[in-house]
Scaffold this active site. Sequence first.
Site, PDB file in Angstrom:
ATOM      1  N   ASP A   2      -4.394   6.826  10.298  1.00  0.00           N
ATOM      2  CA  ASP A   2      -4.131   5.455  10.739  1.00  0.00           C
ATOM      3  C   ASP A   2      -2.740   5.290  11.344  1.00  0.00           C
ATOM      4  OD1 ASP A   2      -2.436   5.433   8.518  1.00  0.00           O
ATOM      5  OD2 ASP A   2      -3.640   4.017   7.367  1.00  0.00           O
ATOM      6  N   HIS A  24       0.257   4.944   7.127  1.00  0.00           N
ATOM      7  CA  HIS A  24       0.512   5.399   5.764  1.00  0.00           C
ATOM      8  C   HIS A  24       0.805   6.904   5.734  1.00  0.00           C
ATOM      9  CE1 HIS A  24      -2.008   1.763   5.354  1.00  0.00           C
ATOM     10  NE2 HIS A  24      -1.201   1.512   4.332  1.00  0.00           N
ATOM     11  N   SER A  55       0.808  -1.217   0.000  1.00  0.00           N
ATOM     12  CA  SER A  55       0.000   0.000   0.000  1.00  0.00           C
ATOM     13  C   SER A  55       0.842   1.268   0.000  1.00  0.00           C
ATOM     14  CB  SER A  55      -0.937  -0.002   1.211  1.00  0.00           C
ATOM     15  OG  SER A  55      -0.203  -0.143   2.420  1.00  0.00           O
TER      16      SER A  55
END
Length: 213
Positions: A182, A185, A30
């Site tokens: 979060d 990221h 990701s």
Amino acid sequence: MRKALAAGLLSLCGIAATAEPLVLAALGDSLTQGYGLVEEDGFVPQLTRWLDAQGVEVKIINAGVSGDTTAGGAARVGWTLTPEVDGMIVALGGNDVLRGIDPAVSKSNLEKILTEAQTAKVPVLLIGMQAPGNYGADYKQAFDAMYPDLATQFGTLYAPSFFSGLQADGDPGAVQTYMQPDGIHPNARGVALIVDDLGPAVLDLIAAAKQRQ
């Protein structure tokens, strides 16, 4: 070499051959894919713009898959390394840590990826990751060490950490400023710092790829 042969055939046929830009594949998870960001703020688009600002024309294939582990990367590296790919960035391992996967297993998967690249004669920039301490000192030592060990074993280019650009000012607390809610990221500003930090290593990868053409 494959591109040079094609250009030579076109020249022999009396057709003007236009030099194609170098092609890099960014194999990752990701972080590479650009999770939580609009497309133009992701790692690959920002890196492409950074290189363009350096006067380097290059096409980067976004081979990042959100949630992917080193096993996933090993499973798809074969079809990622298409004939057009001149160099590869490998940034995998973060999801292995989140799942507590044995570092020996992660290392074996990365070995498969690097072996595929070596067989295809494609130079690699291996980007390291660091494990947190909650799995214990032995786990962290084994995980963190596998990246420089593999870089030495396979003779790849090596960047110690995907996130080192976020720590340039030496203030660990400032890192969260550049992260999404979060805490995992990077946000768009964080990606820009990461690209600034990794950009010179990518330039080295491009130089290595040109030598192999």
